[in-house]
Design an enzyme around this catalytic site. Structure first.
Site, PDB file in Angstrom:
ATOM      1  N   ASP A  41       0.831  -1.199   0.000  1.00 48.84           N
ATOM      2  CA  ASP A  41       0.000   0.000   0.000  1.00 48.84           C
ATOM      3  C   ASP A  41       0.870   1.255   0.000  1.00 48.84           C
ATOM      4  O   ASP A  41       2.066   1.189  -0.288  1.00 48.84           O
ATOM      5  CB  ASP A  41      -0.951  -0.012   1.207  1.00 48.84           C
ATOM      6  CG  ASP A  41      -0.199  -0.222   2.526  1.00 48.84           C
ATOM      7  OD1 ASP A  41       0.996   0.098   2.575  1.00 48.84           O
ATOM      8  OD2 ASP A  41      -0.815  -0.712   3.492  1.00 48.84           O
ATOM      9  N   HIS A  43       0.469  -8.997  -4.254  1.00 48.47           N
ATOM     10  CA  HIS A  43      -0.464  -7.976  -3.755  1.00 48.47           C
ATOM     11  C   HIS A  43       0.308  -6.673  -3.500  1.00 48.47           C
ATOM     12  O   HIS A  43       0.742  -6.393  -2.382  1.00 48.47           O
ATOM     13  CB  HIS A  43      -1.124  -8.469  -2.460  1.00 48.47           C
ATOM     14  CG  HIS A  43      -2.157  -7.543  -1.901  1.00 48.47           C
ATOM     15  ND1 HIS A  43      -3.511  -7.675  -2.145  1.00 48.47           N
ATOM     16  CD2 HIS A  43      -2.036  -6.452  -1.097  1.00 48.47           C
ATOM     17  CE1 HIS A  43      -4.168  -6.722  -1.513  1.00 48.47           C
ATOM     18  NE2 HIS A  43      -3.300  -5.967  -0.872  1.00 48.47           N
ATOM     19  N   ASP A 101      -1.364 -18.330  -5.102  1.00 47.04           N
ATOM     20  CA  ASP A 101      -0.815 -17.150  -5.774  1.00 47.04           C
ATOM     21  C   ASP A 101      -1.968 -16.336  -6.366  1.00 47.04           C
ATOM     22  O   ASP A 101      -2.262 -16.406  -7.552  1.00 47.04           O
ATOM     23  CB  ASP A 101       0.168 -17.590  -6.868  1.00 47.04           C
ATOM     24  CG  ASP A 101       0.857 -16.401  -7.533  1.00 47.04           C
ATOM     25  OD1 ASP A 101       0.737 -15.277  -7.030  1.00 47.04           O
ATOM     26  OD2 ASP A 101       1.514 -16.617  -8.575  1.00 47.04           O
ATOM     27  N   GLU A 131       1.185 -10.565  -0.173  1.00 45.76           N
ATOM     28  CA  GLU A 131       1.660  -9.188   0.030  1.00 45.76           C
ATOM     29  C   GLU A 131       3.090  -9.198   0.577  1.00 45.76           C
ATOM     30  O   GLU A 131       3.382  -9.917   1.533  1.00 45.76           O
ATOM     31  CB  GLU A 131       0.748  -8.420   0.990  1.00 45.76           C
ATOM     32  CG  GLU A 131       1.126  -6.953   1.113  1.00 45.76           C
ATOM     33  CD  GLU A 131       0.096  -6.131   1.864  1.00 45.76           C
ATOM     34  OE1 GLU A 131       0.081  -4.897   1.687  1.00 45.76           O
ATOM     35  OE2 GLU A 131      -0.699  -6.713   2.635  1.00 45.76           O
TER      36      GLU A 131
END
Length: 558
Positions: free
Chosen positions: A14, A351, A403, A412
């Site tokens: 993020d 991710h 995956d 992530e």
């Protein structure tokens, strides 16, 4: 808010700068550079490591403009997680959150002090004035953390959902330990000696080392002081710290009378569901460091005694560290490398916002907040950008791994997981100078003697619609092995547009950039955003390896 907080690191996939995992990651990078300086220098990696450390410490210096003020976070996870967009397109609020006497955060301030103290040691041989500046800030931050006590996530409630703190006592002891190592000032050793009982340093026996729990790390650091014969008047309390360090080490080795670190059936350290791989990486790093501390100790009684083994050899700790690194790099039930970009098989749907959306140099239009979810987050194809070196969360307690981009618990990557690997892999590479996973040395009498000057060839098969122009653009030597950077230009010579071009690349033993791995072995496709290769147009990819060049051929196309 008028504050320059450019720099630093996002925590994972993020766009939030969470202070606690960022500071821990900087501490771990610096610790690796301190312990394995010689190894990193011999591998010509020290400039990169110091640059990565300084990217964090430059940010920390700007975030600490006054003795009792620390800007602790930029952005908030709640609003950030509603958007899936590139950093360059960011539309989420960039609110900054600070710690001060009215809003204390002893855990985060102390961890930042530890990071700056460790970084001052790592950078001291190269930039003494900058190192001294880091130490000044480290001392001030420790004083702030110790004077105005409180948990940072009480002062910054929006952090609690993402990086909740279990307490600040371990960070205070951790920071004091690093300040003692950096300064040798007695007041810091006195602090850990006098507060060891009340703050848990000599009481807590743990089986985890992480961004939230520093006890095992500080216990091992203080054991080094004892084993180096520098305990002095603090010898008795340092022995208590060492007893707890031994508990952690014995737990990792499964020799702790049943109170062991949990392992998966395949042998991976398993602590918890979300991003478990970070705990394996941190435990492996500590084991490698403790192995060295015991091996190099000056005290004759510096040994590791476990309940199930009265005399453990330091090599056993290193073997454990290597077992975790081997698992991470592909020696596991899935034969999957959990370090992105490494090995023949690694996660393709990581991710991570930046990895999952094409670069702005290729996709110029803005990718909006919701558009990113619709077009890229849910896209079943592999990420267009390979996040080289990223350590994903990894498998569950049964060694199972999916995956899948939305499967953030497993796919992530985090900086707190990757940072310990830098020192660990430098140590293991030095212990085993011949790479045993990747990039083998050239075979003897191979007749392959390229130079850094371009050496171009074309494929001779006129039935295929493209030509390959292959050149060696750079070379360097590590130990007895020479590595080459290869660039391959793919040119459409068919006079027609080509779609769905797939290539077979054989004898590839190194890393590759610019192509998307397909599920089939040795098969690669053009990046997802390059759907059509127009007549006479070109694209290129790069790979690095020792020995002969890889063999590239066309598998299929439309």
């Amino acid at each position: 808010q008028g504050v320059d907080l450019v720099g630093g690191y996002y925590d994972a996939g993020d766009h939030v700068k969470f202070g606690l995992p960022m500071a821990f990651s900087a501490t771990m990078l610096a610790w690796g550079a301190i312990e394995y300086r010689r190894e990193m220098v011999s591998l010509n990696r020290m400039p990169n490591v110091l640059s990565a450390i300084r990217w964090a410490t430059d940010y920390f210096l700007k975030a600490h403009p006054q003795p009792n003020l620390l800007w602790a976070q930029v952005g908030d996870g709640e609003s950030d997680h509603y958007c899936w967009e590139r950093a360059e397109d960011m539309t989420t609020p960039r609110t900054a959150y600070k710690l001060d006497p009215a809003h204390p955060g002893s855990d985060l301030a102390a961890e930042t002090a530890a990071a700056l103290a460790a970084a001052s040691l790592a950078l001291s041989p190269y930039n003494s004035s900058y190192s001294n500046l880091l130490l000044l800030h480290a001392k001030a931050l420790f004083s702030f953390a110790d004077t105005f006590k409180g948990s940072y996530d009480d002062s910054i409630p929006c952090a609690k959902q993402f990086y909740p703190s279990s307490g600040y006592s371990d960070e205070l002891l951790w920071a004091a330990t690093w300040l003692y190592r950096a300064t040798k000032e007695d007041k810091y050793m006195k602090y850990v000696a006098e507060n060891g009982g009340s703050m848990g340093g000599t009481g807590w026996a743990v089986r985890e080392f992480s961004w939230d729990n520093k006890y095992a790390g500080l216990q091992i650091l203080l054991s080094k002081v004892l084993m180096d014969g520098e305990g002095g008047e603090y010898t008795s309390v340092l022995k208590q710290y060492k007893a707890k360090a031994d508990f952690f080490a014995c737990a990792c080795l499964q020799k702790n009378d049943g109170f062991n670190v949990r392992l998966t059936p395949g042998g991976l350290v398993y602590v918890r569901e979300w991003n478990n791989m970070q705990y394996a990486a941190s435990a492996a790093f500590l084991a490698a460091v403790y192995s060295d501390y015991i091996s190099n100790a000056k005290a004759h009684d510096a040994v590791l005694k476990c309940p199930d083994d009265p005399l453990v050899q330091p090599l056993h700790l290193l073997d454990f560290a290597e077992s975790q690194a081997d698992y991470i790099l592909g020696k596991n039930p899935k034969s999957m490398s959990y370090m992105v970009g490494y090995g023949e098989r690694y996660p393709l749907h990581v991710h991570h916002r930046g990895a999952s959306i094409p670069s702005i140099s290729l996709l110029h239009s803005t990718v909006g907040c919701v558009q990113g979810f619709e077009t890229w987050y849910r896209n079943p194809h592999p990420n267009p950008n390979v996040l080289y070196g990223g350590l994903v969360g990894g498998p569950n307690d049964k060694d199972e791994f999916s995956d899948d981009r939305p499967n953030y618990e497993q796919t992530e990557p985090t900086i707190s997981g990757t940072a310990p690997l830098v020192g660990l892999l430098a140590k293991l590479q030095a212990a085993a100078p011949v790479p045993h996973h990747h990039i083998p040395p050239p075979p003897p009498n191979s007749g392959y003697h390229p130079t850094a000057a371009p050496a171009t060839y074309k494929n001779s098969d006129n039935t295929v619609p493209v030509q390959f122009f292959h050149s060696v653009t750079n070379s360097w030597t590590v130990g007895s092995t020479t590595y080459y950077s290869h660039k391959v230009i793919i040119k459409n010579t068919s006079g027609k547009a080509i779609k769905d071009l797939k290539l077979t690349i054989e004898d590839l033993t190194g890393s590759i950039w610019g192509l998307s791995p397909a599920q089939e072995k040795n098969t690669y496709a053009l990046p997802p955003w390059l759907k059509v290769l127009k007549p006479a147009s070109e694209c290129s990819f790069v790979y690095i390896q020792g020995g002969p060049q890889a063999r590239v051929s066309v598998l299929s196309y439309h």
